[in-house]
Motif scaffolding. Structure first.
Motif, PDB file in Angstrom:
ATOM      1  N   MET A  95       0.824  -1.210   0.000  1.00  0.00           N
ATOM      2  CA  MET A  95       0.000   0.000   0.000  1.00  0.00           C
ATOM      3  C   MET A  95       0.864   1.268   0.000  1.00  0.00           C
ATOM      4  O   MET A  95       1.797   1.368   0.778  1.00  0.00           O
ATOM      5  N   PRO A  96       0.571   2.238  -0.872  1.00  0.00           N
ATOM      6  CA  PRO A  96       1.330   3.492  -0.819  1.00  0.00           C
ATOM      7  C   PRO A  96       1.133   4.169   0.550  1.00  0.00           C
ATOM      8  O   PRO A  96       0.017   4.181   1.069  1.00  0.00           O
ATOM      9  N   ILE A  98       0.835   7.082   1.619  1.00  0.00           N
ATOM     10  CA  ILE A  98      -0.089   8.206   1.780  1.00  0.00           C
ATOM     11  C   ILE A  98      -1.485   7.733   2.200  1.00  0.00           C
ATOM     12  O   ILE A  98      -2.195   8.430   2.907  1.00  0.00           O
ATOM     13  N   VAL A  99      -1.854   6.498   1.835  1.00  0.00           N
ATOM     14  CA  VAL A  99      -3.195   6.004   2.105  1.00  0.00           C
ATOM     15  C   VAL A  99      -3.448   5.867   3.606  1.00  0.00           C
ATOM     16  O   VAL A  99      -4.525   6.191   4.088  1.00  0.00           O
ATOM     17  N   TYR A 100      -2.433   5.389   4.349  1.00  0.00           N
ATOM     18  CA  TYR A 100      -2.673   5.294   5.795  1.00  0.00           C
ATOM     19  C   TYR A 100      -2.137   6.492   6.562  1.00  0.00           C
ATOM     20  O   TYR A 100      -2.554   6.746   7.687  1.00  0.00           O
ATOM     21  N   VAL A 101      -1.222   7.237   5.948  1.00  0.00           N
ATOM     22  CA  VAL A 101      -0.626   8.348   6.694  1.00  0.00           C
ATOM     23  C   VAL A 101      -1.616   9.517   6.868  1.00  0.00           C
ATOM     24  O   VAL A 101      -1.616  10.172   7.906  1.00  0.00           O
ATOM     25  N   ILE A 102      -2.484   9.746   5.877  1.00  0.00           N
ATOM     26  CA  ILE A 102      -3.465  10.839   6.018  1.00  0.00           C
ATOM     27  C   ILE A 102      -4.407  10.593   7.212  1.00  0.00           C
ATOM     28  O   ILE A 102      -4.462  11.416   8.125  1.00  0.00           O
ATOM     29  N   PRO A 103      -5.129   9.442   7.236  1.00  0.00           N
ATOM     30  CA  PRO A 103      -5.993   9.213   8.396  1.00  0.00           C
ATOM     31  C   PRO A 103      -5.213   9.096   9.704  1.00  0.00           C
ATOM     32  O   PRO A 103      -5.679   9.549  10.753  1.00  0.00           O
ATOM     33  N   MET A 104      -4.010   8.512   9.628  1.00  0.00           N
ATOM     34  CA  MET A 104      -3.193   8.379  10.825  1.00  0.00           C
ATOM     35  C   MET A 104      -2.871   9.763  11.397  1.00  0.00           C
ATOM     36  O   MET A 104      -2.920   9.973  12.607  1.00  0.00           O
ATOM     37  N   PHE A 105      -2.570  10.697  10.519  1.00  0.00           N
ATOM     38  CA  PHE A 105      -2.271  12.061  10.952  1.00  0.00           C
ATOM     39  C   PHE A 105      -3.484  12.669  11.665  1.00  0.00           C
ATOM     40  O   PHE A 105      -3.356  13.286  12.729  1.00  0.00           O
ATOM     41  N   THR A 126       4.030   0.054   9.916  1.00  0.00           N
ATOM     42  CA  THR A 126       3.178  -0.283   8.775  1.00  0.00           C
ATOM     43  C   THR A 126       3.975  -0.985   7.679  1.00  0.00           C
ATOM     44  O   THR A 126       3.449  -1.823   6.979  1.00  0.00           O
ATOM     45  N   PHE A 190       9.074  10.027   4.406  1.00  0.00           N
ATOM     46  CA  PHE A 190       7.704  10.478   4.193  1.00  0.00           C
ATOM     47  C   PHE A 190       6.863  10.507   5.478  1.00  0.00           C
ATOM     48  O   PHE A 190       6.308  11.548   5.843  1.00  0.00           O
ATOM     49  N   ILE A 194       5.448  13.807   7.956  1.00  0.00           N
ATOM     50  CA  ILE A 194       4.052  14.132   8.238  1.00  0.00           C
ATOM     51  C   ILE A 194       3.710  13.946   9.710  1.00  0.00           C
ATOM     52  O   ILE A 194       3.115  14.824  10.330  1.00  0.00           O
TER      53      ILE A 194
ATOM     54  N   VAL B  52      -2.382  -0.536  12.543  1.00  0.00           N
ATOM     55  CA  VAL B  52      -1.720   0.643  11.977  1.00  0.00           C
ATOM     56  C   VAL B  52      -1.971   0.828  10.472  1.00  0.00           C
ATOM     57  O   VAL B  52      -1.626   1.875   9.937  1.00  0.00           O
ATOM     58  N   THR B  53      -2.556  -0.169   9.806  1.00  0.00           N
ATOM     59  CA  THR B  53      -2.851   0.052   8.377  1.00  0.00           C
ATOM     60  C   THR B  53      -4.343  -0.079   8.071  1.00  0.00           C
ATOM     61  O   THR B  53      -4.967   0.864   7.594  1.00  0.00           O
ATOM     62  N   PRO B  56      -6.586   2.621   9.963  1.00  0.00           N
ATOM     63  CA  PRO B  56      -6.487   3.951   9.337  1.00  0.00           C
ATOM     64  C   PRO B  56      -7.081   3.996   7.929  1.00  0.00           C
ATOM     65  O   PRO B  56      -7.725   4.992   7.575  1.00  0.00           O
ATOM     66  N   ILE B  57      -6.897   2.936   7.138  1.00  0.00           N
ATOM     67  CA  ILE B  57      -7.425   2.983   5.769  1.00  0.00           C
ATOM     68  C   ILE B  57      -8.952   3.057   5.787  1.00  0.00           C
ATOM     69  O   ILE B  57      -9.549   3.850   5.060  1.00  0.00           O
ATOM     70  N   ARG B 254       4.460   5.061  -5.250  1.00  0.00           N
ATOM     71  CA  ARG B 254       4.639   5.755  -3.972  1.00  0.00           C
ATOM     72  C   ARG B 254       5.839   6.690  -3.999  1.00  0.00           C
ATOM     73  O   ARG B 254       6.239   7.224  -2.962  1.00  0.00           O
ATOM     74  N   PHE B 256       8.130   9.541  -3.762  1.00  0.00           N
ATOM     75  CA  PHE B 256       7.836  10.835  -3.145  1.00  0.00           C
ATOM     76  C   PHE B 256       9.054  11.726  -3.035  1.00  0.00           C
ATOM     77  O   PHE B 256       9.182  12.723  -3.732  1.00  0.00           O
ATOM     78  N   ASN B 275       0.888  10.787  -6.453  1.00  0.00           N
ATOM     79  CA  ASN B 275       1.244  10.693  -5.031  1.00  0.00           C
ATOM     80  C   ASN B 275       1.676  12.057  -4.478  1.00  0.00           C
ATOM     81  O   ASN B 275       1.281  12.457  -3.384  1.00  0.00           O
ATOM     82  N   PHE B 283      -1.464  18.225   2.579  1.00  0.00           N
ATOM     83  CA  PHE B 283      -0.658  18.838   3.631  1.00  0.00           C
ATOM     84  C   PHE B 283      -0.186  20.239   3.256  1.00  0.00           C
ATOM     85  O   PHE B 283       0.231  21.004   4.115  1.00  0.00           O
ATOM     86  N   SER B 295      -6.369   9.462  -2.493  1.00  0.00           N
ATOM     87  CA  SER B 295      -5.481   8.345  -2.154  1.00  0.00           C
ATOM     88  C   SER B 295      -6.173   7.008  -2.423  1.00  0.00           C
ATOM     89  O   SER B 295      -5.522   6.038  -2.799  1.00  0.00           O
ATOM     90  N   MET B 302      -3.164   1.773  -8.866  1.00  0.00           N
ATOM     91  CA  MET B 302      -2.032   0.885  -8.660  1.00  0.00           C
ATOM     92  C   MET B 302      -2.456  -0.571  -8.870  1.00  0.00           C
ATOM     93  O   MET B 302      -1.735  -1.341  -9.500  1.00  0.00           O
TER      94      MET B 302
END
Lengths: 254, 317
Positions: A95-96, A98-105, A126, A190, A194, B52-53, B56-57, B254, B256, B275, B283, B295, B302
C-alpha cells in the motif's frame, strides 16, 4: 563507475570550500576542510541524528519482536487463516504510504501523538513489520522440520522448541533481516515528515530542510548526506552476503 | 506419549505432525496442533499491522466523504461523493495522471531493459562477480533523501557532474531538471541509479536458478541467440521478472522524496505525479478530505497497473 558517481560527489563536495565545490572540471586536488561538518552539527541536524537513532532502534526492535515469530508462523502455516493473514501483511506492505498516513495524521492529531516518537514508530511498523515477517518466513522455510520434531521428542513444548532450537538456528537470518529493517527505518522520510515535528524529525527530514536555492548550505547538505550514508555503507560491506540473500529471497522464492 | 507422522505438504516439504496415540492420556496443556501454533505466532504481528494500516485505511475511506480541512477541523461535515466528483472535475488531474502514467512506464521500461541487459552480462562467468553484486545493492540501501539530493545537483545544468561527463563524450549538457520538457526524464534518470542495479540483482538471481542445459540444447537444435532468449530464457525468467516489475511498480506509485526534493513537481506541474499531488493538496492546502478520496483513487490505479503486469507476465511464459 556509474554506481560510484553520487558517492564520489558527496565525498569530495563535503570536504570542499564553497568555491571548489562548484568548480568544473571537478577539482581532484583541494584543501580539505571540516568546516561544513562543524556548521552542520551546530544546527538542528545533531538533535535530528539522535532522533534517527532512537526511532531506528525502537522501530527495528519492535519489528523483530513481533515479526520473527510471525515469520515462523507463516513458514509452517497450513490453515487458510494463517496463509491468508500472510497475504494481508503483504497487502499492507504494498500500500502506498499516503493512504494510511493521512488518516493516521488526523487520528494522531486528536490523541496527541503527532510529533511524538510513539506516533512515528507506529507509522514505521506499517512497512517494517510486514517486511520483517515475510523475510523471516523465507529463512524459516530453510530450517529442516526434523529439527523441531527432534526437540519435541526430547520433551520440549512447541514454544520451547521454537525458542531454544529454531531461533538459535535462524540467528544469522534474524541479524540480516534486522539490518535490512534498520536500514529501511534509517532512510525513512515520508511518514516522519508528516507525523513528526521539530522535536522528533529524523536526520533525513533535517537534511531535506537544507535543500534550497541558496548555495550557503551546499557544504552542509553534502556533509549531512554523507553522514547519513556512511553507516549504511559500512553495514553493507560487513554483512554483504547475508544482505544480498535477504534482498533477493523474496523475489526468487515467491 | 506422542507419536509422529510424516506427511508431504503441497510444496513438497516433509513435515512432522504430532498426534496422540489412542487410549493414552488426554492432550497436555501447552500442546497445540500445527494450525493453532502457527496462528498464535502470527497473531501479534497481524493485529499490530491491522491496527496501523487497516484501521487507518477504513477511517480514511470515511474521511474521503467529508470536507475535512486542517484549518477548520471543528467543522467536519459529511459531503457524500463531492470529493470524488471534484476529483474528476479537477482541471490539473488529466495532466497529473498523464505524468504519473509516463513516469511509471518510462521508469519501469528503462529499468527493466537495462537491468535485464546488465543481468545477462553478469551471468557470464567472470571474476569479481560477488563484488559487483554487493556494489549493486548499495543504491537500493542508500536513503531516498540522499539519492534525491545527490542527483538534484549531479543533473544541474551549470555545475552538475553528469553533464560534465556527457560533455566529455561530446554530448551537450542539458539543464535536465530546470526545463519542463526534460524534467521527467531527469527524474527517471535519477531513479534508474537505484532501479537498474536492483533489477539486475533480482534477474541475475533468477537467471542463475535456470537450467543451464536448456539453452545449450536449443543451440544444438540450431536456434539463434535471439530465439534462445525469447523462447527459452525469457519464459524461464518470467516469474522472477514479474515479481521484480511488481516491486518497481509499487515503488513508482509511492515515489515521493525523489521528486519532492528534485523538482517539487515542477517546473510548472511537469513532474507532478499523483502521489505528490495528493501530498500537496492534503498537507500543503490542508484539504485532507479531498486528499483521502484521491489516495483511494491512487490505490485503484495501482491495482489496475499491477493487474496489467500480472497478465503480461503470464503471457511471457
Amino acid at each position: 563507475m556509474w554506481v560510484f558517481l553520487p558517492f564520489l560527489w558527496l565525498l569530495s563536495t563535503a570536504f570542499k570550500n564553497q568555491a571548489d565545490a562548484f568548480a568544473l572540471p571537478p577539482k581532484l586536488v583541494f584543501q580539505p576542510t571540516l568546516e561544513a561538518f562543524r556548521q552542520l552539527f551546530s544546527g538542528p541536524f545533531a538533535h535530528a541524528t539522535m532522533n534517527s537513532v532512537i526511532l531506528t532502534v525502537t522501530a527495528t526492535g519492535i519489528a523483530l519482536l513481533l515479526g520473527v515469530p510471525a515469520g515462523y508462523g507463516l513458514a509452517i502455516a497450513k490453515s487458510r487463516l494463517t496463509v491468508g493473514s500472510g497475504y494481508l501483511l503483504l497487502a499492507a506492505y504494498v500500500m502506498p504510504g499516503i493512504v494510511y498516513v493521512i488518516p493516521m495524521f488526523i487520528i494522531f492529531l486528536n490523541v496527541g501523538l503527532v510529533n511524538t516518537y510513539v506516533g512515528i514508530v507506529l507509522a514505521y511498523e506499517t512497512f517494517l513489520l510486514p517486511l520483517t515477517a515475510w523475510l523471516m518466513r523465507s529463512y524459516f522455510l530453510d530450517v529442516p522440520p526434523d529439527l523441531e520434531a527432534a526437540a519435541l521428542i526430547d520433551g520440549c513444548t512447541r514454544f520451547q522448541a521454537f525458542r531454544k532450537v529454531i531461533l538459535p538456528t535462524a540467528l544469522p537470518g534474524i541479524t540480516t533481516v534486522g539490518l535490512l529493517a534498520a536500514i529501511a527505518a534509517w532512510g525513512e522520510y515520508f511518514a516522519t515528515l508528516i507525523i513528526g515535528g521539530s522535536d522528533t524529525y529524523n536526520a533525513n527530514v533535517a537534511l531535506a530542510g537544507l535543500v534550497s536555492g541558496y548555495s550557503s548550505s551546499f557544504g552542509q547538505l553534502t556533509a549531512g548526506a554523507l553522514f547519513i550514508t556512511v553507516p549504511i555503507l559500512v553495514v553493507t560491506l560487513v554483512a554483504q552476503r547475508g544482505l544480498l540473500r535477504g534482498l533477493t529471497a523474496g523475489a526468487v522464492k515467491g | 506419549m506422542a507419536t509422529f507422522m510424516r506427511e508431504r505438504r503441497a510444496d513438497g516439504r516433509v513435515r512432522e505432525t504430532q498426534s496422540t496415540s489412542p487410549g493414552r492420556a488426554p492432550r497436555r496443556r501447552g500442546r497445540f496442533t500445527d494450525r493453532h501454533f502457527a496462528t498464535l505466532l502470527t497473531l501479534p504481528a497481524l493485529l499490530t499491522v491491522a491496527a496501523v494500516t487497516l484501521v487507518p485505511i477504513l477511517i480514511g475511506i470515511g474521511y474521503s466523504f467529508t470536507n475535512y480541512n486542517t484549518t477548520t477541523p471543528s467543522q467536519v461535515r459529511f459531503v457524500g461523493f463531492d470529493n470524488y466528483r471534484n476529483l474528476f472535475a479537477d482541471p490539473d488531474l488529466p495532466r497529473v495522471l498523464m505524468t504519473t502514467f509516463l513516469f511509471v512506464v518510462l521508469m519501469i521500461g528503462a529499468e527493466t531493459v537495462l537491468g535485464l541487459g546488465l543481468a545477462l552480462l553478469l551471468e557470464r562467468p567472470m571474476r569479481g562477480l560477488a563484488a559487483y553484486r554487493v556494489l549493486y545493492t548499495m543504491p537500493l540501501l542508500t536513503a531516498g533523501v540522499v539519492v534525491a539530493i545527490s542527483w538534484r545537483y549531479l543533473l544541474n545544468g551549470n555545475f552538475g557532474w553528469f553533464n560534465y561527463l556527457l560533455g566529455l563524450l561530446g554530448i551537450p549538457g542539458i539543464d535536465w531538471l530546470g526545463s519542463s520538457s526534460t524534467a521527467l526524464i531527469g527524474v527517471v534518470l535519477s531513479d534508474m541509479w537505484v532501479g537498474v542495479p536492483l533489477m539486475a540483482i533480482l534477474l541475475l538471481a533468477g537467471l542463475i536458478g535456470l537450467d543451464p542445459e536448456l539453452p545449450e540444447a536449443a543451440a544444438t537444435d540450431g536456434a539463434s541467440p535471439w530465439q534462445i532468449f525469447r523462447r527459452v530464457t525469457l519464459p524461464g525468467l518470467a516469474p522472477v521478472l514479474t515479481i521484480a516489475v511488481i516491486f518497481r511498480t509499487v515503488d513508482a506509485f509511492r515515489k515521493f522524496e525523489l521528486i519532492q526534493l528534485e523538482t517539487t513537481g515542477g517546473p510548472g506541474i511537469s513532474t507532478k505525479i499523483l502521489n505528490l499531488y495528493i501530498y500537496q493538496q492534503g498537507f500543503g492546502y490542508g484539504r485532507l478530505g479531498y486528499a483521502s478520496a484521491m489516495s483511494i483513487f491512487l490505490v485503484v490505479l495501482m491495482v489496475l497497473a499491477l493487474s496489467v503486469v500480472f497478465l503480461v507476465g503470464r503471457r511471457l511464459r
